[in-house]
Design a protein around this motif. Structure first.
Motif, PDB file in Angstrom:
ATOM      1  N   GLU A 115      62.938  56.009  24.517  1.00 23.08           N
ATOM      2  CA  GLU A 115      62.152  55.772  25.725  1.00 23.08           C
ATOM      3  C   GLU A 115      62.865  54.795  26.665  1.00 23.08           C
ATOM      4  OE1 GLU A 115      58.298  54.430  24.611  1.00 23.08           O
ATOM      5  OE2 GLU A 115      57.706  56.328  23.681  1.00 23.08           O
ATOM      6  N   ALA A 116      63.458  53.757  26.080  1.00 20.18           N
ATOM      7  CA  ALA A 116      64.201  52.793  26.892  1.00 20.18           C
ATOM      8  C   ALA A 116      65.420  53.443  27.538  1.00 20.18           C
ATOM      9  CB  ALA A 116      64.617  51.602  26.029  1.00 20.18           C
ATOM     10  N   MET A 117      66.085  54.336  26.815  1.00 17.14           N
ATOM     11  CA  MET A 117      67.217  55.049  27.394  1.00 17.14           C
ATOM     12  C   MET A 117      66.761  55.939  28.541  1.00 17.14           C
ATOM     13  SD  MET A 117      69.498  56.085  24.049  1.00 17.14           S
ATOM     14  CE  MET A 117      70.846  56.690  25.068  1.00 17.14           C
ATOM     15  N   ASN A 118      65.654  56.637  28.336  1.00 16.20           N
ATOM     16  CA  ASN A 118      65.141  57.514  29.396  1.00 16.20           C
ATOM     17  C   ASN A 118      64.727  56.716  30.633  1.00 16.20           C
ATOM     18  OD1 ASN A 118      65.511  59.757  27.777  1.00 16.20           O
ATOM     19  ND2 ASN A 118      63.403  59.770  27.015  1.00 16.20           N
ATOM     20  N   ALA A 119      64.293  55.469  30.411  1.00 15.46           N
ATOM     21  CA  ALA A 119      63.902  54.611  31.531  1.00 15.46           C
ATOM     22  C   ALA A 119      65.113  53.957  32.194  1.00 15.46           C
ATOM     23  CB  ALA A 119      62.937  53.530  31.047  1.00 15.46           C
ATOM     24  N   GLY A 120      66.294  54.127  31.607  1.00 10.15           N
ATOM     25  CA  GLY A 120      67.507  53.572  32.192  1.00 10.15           C
ATOM     26  C   GLY A 120      67.756  52.115  31.881  1.00 10.15           C
ATOM     27  N   THR A 121      67.038  51.549  30.894  1.00  7.83           N
ATOM     28  CA  THR A 121      67.229  50.136  30.565  1.00  7.83           C
ATOM     29  C   THR A 121      68.188  49.935  29.399  1.00  7.83           C
ATOM     30  OG1 THR A 121      65.287  50.131  29.109  1.00  7.83           O
ATOM     31  CG2 THR A 121      64.938  49.548  31.414  1.00  7.83           C
ATOM     32  N   VAL A 122      68.585  51.024  28.743  1.00  7.47           N
ATOM     33  CA  VAL A 122      69.570  50.985  27.660  1.00  7.47           C
ATOM     34  C   VAL A 122      70.555  52.120  27.895  1.00  7.47           C
ATOM     35  CG1 VAL A 122      69.930  51.248  25.173  1.00  7.47           C
ATOM     36  CG2 VAL A 122      67.968  49.955  26.001  1.00  7.47           C
ATOM     37  N   ASP A 123      71.831  51.851  27.672  1.00  5.51           N
ATOM     38  CA  ASP A 123      72.874  52.848  27.928  1.00  5.51           C
ATOM     39  C   ASP A 123      73.247  53.648  26.691  1.00  5.51           C
ATOM     40  OD1 ASP A 123      73.225  51.877  30.641  1.00  5.51           O
ATOM     41  OD2 ASP A 123      74.212  50.138  29.728  1.00  5.51           O
ATOM     42  N   ALA A 124      73.209  53.002  25.544  1.00  3.53           N
ATOM     43  CA  ALA A 124      73.563  53.646  24.279  1.00  3.53           C
ATOM     44  C   ALA A 124      72.723  53.007  23.185  1.00  3.53           C
ATOM     45  CB  ALA A 124      75.052  53.474  23.975  1.00  3.53           C
ATOM     46  N   ALA A 125      72.526  53.739  22.080  1.00  3.40           N
ATOM     47  CA  ALA A 125      71.693  53.190  21.022  1.00  3.40           C
ATOM     48  C   ALA A 125      71.995  53.871  19.696  1.00  3.40           C
ATOM     49  CB  ALA A 125      70.212  53.337  21.355  1.00  3.40           C
ATOM     50  N   PHE A 126      71.774  53.125  18.641  1.00  5.01           N
ATOM     51  CA  PHE A 126      71.800  53.677  17.291  1.00  5.01           C
ATOM     52  C   PHE A 126      70.368  54.084  16.958  1.00  5.01           C
ATOM     53  CE2 PHE A 126      75.571  51.099  17.464  1.00  5.01           C
ATOM     54  CZ  PHE A 126      76.503  51.809  16.725  1.00  5.01           C
ATOM     55  N   VAL A 127      70.161  55.354  16.659  1.00  4.28           N
ATOM     56  CA  VAL A 127      68.825  55.878  16.369  1.00  4.28           C
ATOM     57  C   VAL A 127      68.933  56.914  15.259  1.00  4.28           C
ATOM     58  CG1 VAL A 127      68.005  55.508  18.741  1.00  4.28           C
ATOM     59  CG2 VAL A 127      68.985  57.718  18.096  1.00  4.28           C
ATOM     60  N   GLY A 128      67.784  57.356  14.757  1.00  4.75           N
ATOM     61  CA  GLY A 128      67.769  58.483  13.847  1.00  4.75           C
ATOM     62  C   GLY A 128      67.955  59.781  14.621  1.00  4.75           C
ATOM     63  N   PRO A 129      68.344  60.859  13.962  1.00  2.44           N
ATOM     64  CA  PRO A 129      68.629  62.108  14.676  1.00  2.44           C
ATOM     65  C   PRO A 129      67.396  62.781  15.265  1.00  2.44           C
ATOM     66  CG  PRO A 129      68.785  62.442  12.300  1.00  2.44           C
ATOM     67  CD  PRO A 129      68.662  60.953  12.514  1.00  2.44           C
ATOM     68  N   SER A 130      66.212  62.623  14.646  1.00  2.00           N
ATOM     69  CA  SER A 130      65.034  63.334  15.141  1.00  2.00           C
ATOM     70  C   SER A 130      64.626  62.904  16.546  1.00  2.00           C
ATOM     71  CB  SER A 130      63.874  63.171  14.161  1.00  2.00           C
ATOM     72  OG  SER A 130      64.144  63.868  12.961  1.00  2.00           O
ATOM     73  N   PRO A 342      70.377  72.058  12.755  1.00  2.00           N
ATOM     74  CA  PRO A 342      69.406  73.168  12.785  1.00  2.00           C
ATOM     75  C   PRO A 342      68.223  72.931  11.850  1.00  2.00           C
ATOM     76  CG  PRO A 342      71.636  74.024  12.782  1.00  2.00           C
ATOM     77  CD  PRO A 342      71.755  72.545  12.530  1.00  2.00           C
ATOM     78  N   ALA A 343      68.477  72.402  10.656  1.00  2.00           N
ATOM     79  CA  ALA A 343      67.388  72.118   9.718  1.00  2.00           C
ATOM     80  C   ALA A 343      66.510  70.991  10.236  1.00  2.00           C
ATOM     81  CB  ALA A 343      67.951  71.773   8.341  1.00  2.00           C
ATOM     82  N   LEU A 344      67.121  69.963  10.824  1.00  2.00           N
ATOM     83  CA  LEU A 344      66.340  68.855  11.377  1.00  2.00           C
ATOM     84  C   LEU A 344      65.451  69.337  12.526  1.00  2.00           C
ATOM     85  CD1 LEU A 344      69.155  66.139  11.395  1.00  2.00           C
ATOM     86  CD2 LEU A 344      67.046  66.042  10.052  1.00  2.00           C
ATOM     87  N   LEU A 345      65.979  70.223  13.367  1.00  2.00           N
ATOM     88  CA  LEU A 345      65.182  70.777  14.453  1.00  2.00           C
ATOM     89  C   LEU A 345      64.023  71.594  13.892  1.00  2.00           C
ATOM     90  CD1 LEU A 345      64.628  71.450  17.435  1.00  2.00           C
ATOM     91  CD2 LEU A 345      66.257  73.347  17.203  1.00  2.00           C
ATOM     92  N   ALA A 346      64.313  72.436  12.906  1.00  2.00           N
ATOM     93  CA  ALA A 346      63.261  73.271  12.312  1.00  2.00           C
ATOM     94  C   ALA A 346      62.171  72.397  11.693  1.00  2.00           C
ATOM     95  CB  ALA A 346      63.858  74.204  11.262  1.00  2.00           C
ATOM     96  N   ASP A 347      62.571  71.300  11.043  1.00  2.00           N
ATOM     97  CA  ASP A 347      61.583  70.386  10.459  1.00  2.00           C
ATOM     98  C   ASP A 347      60.709  69.766  11.545  1.00  2.00           C
ATOM     99  OD1 ASP A 347      62.603  70.936   7.985  1.00  2.00           O
ATOM    100  OD2 ASP A 347      63.710  69.046   7.776  1.00  2.00           O
ATOM    101  N   GLY A 348      61.321  69.366  12.652  1.00  2.00           N
ATOM    102  CA  GLY A 348      60.568  68.771  13.747  1.00  2.00           C
ATOM    103  C   GLY A 348      59.587  69.751  14.371  1.00  2.00           C
ATOM    104  N   VAL A 349      60.016  71.008  14.508  1.00  2.00           N
ATOM    105  CA  VAL A 349      59.132  72.036  15.057  1.00  2.00           C
ATOM    106  C   VAL A 349      57.955  72.256  14.114  1.00  2.00           C
ATOM    107  CG1 VAL A 349      58.950  74.477  15.659  1.00  2.00           C
ATOM    108  CG2 VAL A 349      60.963  73.169  16.375  1.00  2.00           C
ATOM    109  N   ALA A 350      58.242  72.376  12.811  1.00  2.00           N
ATOM    110  CA  ALA A 350      57.181  72.599  11.829  1.00  2.00           C
ATOM    111  C   ALA A 350      56.225  71.410  11.765  1.00  2.00           C
ATOM    112  CB  ALA A 350      57.793  72.857  10.452  1.00  2.00           C
ATOM    113  N   ALA A 351      56.764  70.200  11.967  1.00  2.00           N
ATOM    114  CA  ALA A 351      55.936  68.994  11.905  1.00  2.00           C
ATOM    115  C   ALA A 351      55.161  68.756  13.194  1.00  2.00           C
ATOM    116  CB  ALA A 351      56.817  67.778  11.603  1.00  2.00           C
ATOM    117  N   GLY A 352      55.471  69.519  14.249  1.00  2.00           N
ATOM    118  CA  GLY A 352      54.771  69.367  15.513  1.00  2.00           C
ATOM    119  C   GLY A 352      55.252  68.218  16.363  1.00  2.00           C
TER     120      GLY A 352
END
Length: 380
Positions: A115-130, A342-352
């Motif tokens: 969210e901070a990246m989308n708001a332009g207050t952070v340029d790069a970040a370490f995050v989880g893939p989901s 691809p598996a992570l995306l499928a899991d996210g879709v299934a999880a809503g």
């Protein structure tokens, strides 16, 4: 700031022998040397990027590139972010980005960092893939890019001592760091595969309550939750301090036990305008991973640096034995493990938590592939 223009050496005046005349130090001479040093750095970075077509493509598209004046970097106070903790604590990121002003910001979850990246207050970040996948999908591929991995493993489903096993979860309350985060998606996916209904009704319903990791530990202690899918060191702390047991080690759910827990993402517009700085950041990450590997058999130094990083990130330090036990569940790697997406995306879709879409272009390893090897002088 536009692309650096070549310095016209013909305008540099010198005395006899090519040096300023004795007793007449020219006020502009230090500026000339600084400009030359900057030009050399930019030329070297551009050469690397031009070698694989990255810079040429941006130049042809009319995108002016330069080293950034600042780099705002986000990470978490977790051991799954140890490469970020080391890079910040040992000054490896700052050394690599050189004249770019580096500032850091600590987050408690991937969705908040994104969210901070989308708001332009952070340029790069370490995050989880989901969260990275979700942001990429929601923006139509315009928000960010994964430029490197950082850690694999280090996430476990821990439950209170009175939970008899995987068939004893109905009616229980479980925790994850944040809705839509990597551990949240993993828990929701696992529950669905075992015929539980997350946040639903009926005999097989399970409540999921997102909360900060430290709060999850406290609520587990108080009996207000029955477990959680937690990153390290929180999973190990739940076992050692609260008598929890490991119901699922996420490594057991993936081929060869490898899956991305932490990746490095960069805002797409920042990457396009400042490829040289992104290249330098990736180099700093590589040095951090090399530092961790080099100190694997030096628990005193390893614990000292990581604890200092945790404290800097607002997390309390750990006993050396707890820290080392937690690290046993982790692997440091700059490989983003693209084949798992691809598996992570499928899991996210299934999880809503996300929608189905193409992930083409999400992972950009060009900077990683072109990062130069560490020299003896540059090694930490």
């Amino acid at each position: 700031m536009g692309r650096q223009q070549p310095l016209d050496l013909a305008t540099v005046t010198a005395g006899d022998g090519g040096r300023p005349a004795a007793g007449r130090r020219r006020p502009g001479w230090p500026l000339v040397l600084t400009a030359l040093a900057l030009l050399a750095a930019l030329t070297a970075a551009a050469t690397v990027l031009r070698a694989n077509g990255t810079l040429e493509a941006w130049e042809q598209a009319g995108v002016e590139t330069s080293e950034a004046a600042e780099l705002r970097l986000g990470y978490f106070g977790n051991l799954t972010h140890a490469p970020a903790l080391v890079g910040a604590q040992e000054g490896l990121f700052a050394q690599e980005v050189g004249g770019t002003e580096l500032s850091t910001q600590v987050f408690g979850s991937g969705p908040t960092a994104v969210e901070a990246m989308n708001a332009g207050t952070v340029d790069a970040a370490f995050v989880g893939p989901s969260p990275a996948i979700n942001s990429y999908v929601q923006s139509g591929g315009e928000s960010l890019a994964v430029v490197a991995g950082a850690a694999s493993g280090g996430a476990q489903f821990v439950v209170a001592g009175d939970v008899a096993g995987e068939d004893d979860l109905a009616g229980r309350t479980l925790a994850t760091p944040d809705f839509g985060g990597t551990q949240d998606v993993a828990l929701r996916t696992w529950l669905a595969e075992h015929d539980y209904v997350a946040d639903g009704d009926g005999e097989r319903s399970v409540a999921i309550t997102p909360m900060p990791n430290g709060q999850a530990l406290q609520m587990l202690r108080q009996g207000q939750i029955d477990g959680g899918w937690l990153p390290q060191p929180w999973a190990t702390r739940a076992v050692q301090e609260e008598g929890a047991t490991v119901l699922v080690d996420e490594r057991d759910l993936w081929e060869d036990g490898r899956f991305p827990t932490t990746v490095l993402v960069v805002r797409r517009d920042y990457l396009e305008r400042h490829p040289e700085t992104v290249q330098q950041l990736v180099r700093g990450l590589e040095r951090s991973v090399e530092w961790l590997d080099a100190h694997e058999d030096d628990p005193v130094t390893l614990a000292g640096t990581l604890n200092a990083g945790l404290v800097e990130a607002g997390t309390e330090p750990l006993p050396q034995s707890t820290l080392i036990d937690a690290l046993d569940a982790l692997e440091w790697t700059v490989d983003p493990l693209t084949e798992t997406y691809p598996a992570l995306l499928a899991d996210g879709v299934a999880a809503g938590t996300t929608q189905d879409a193409s992930l083409e272009g999400l992972v950009d390893t060009r900077f990683l592939e072109q990062a130069p090897p560490v020299t003896a002088e540059a090694a930490p």
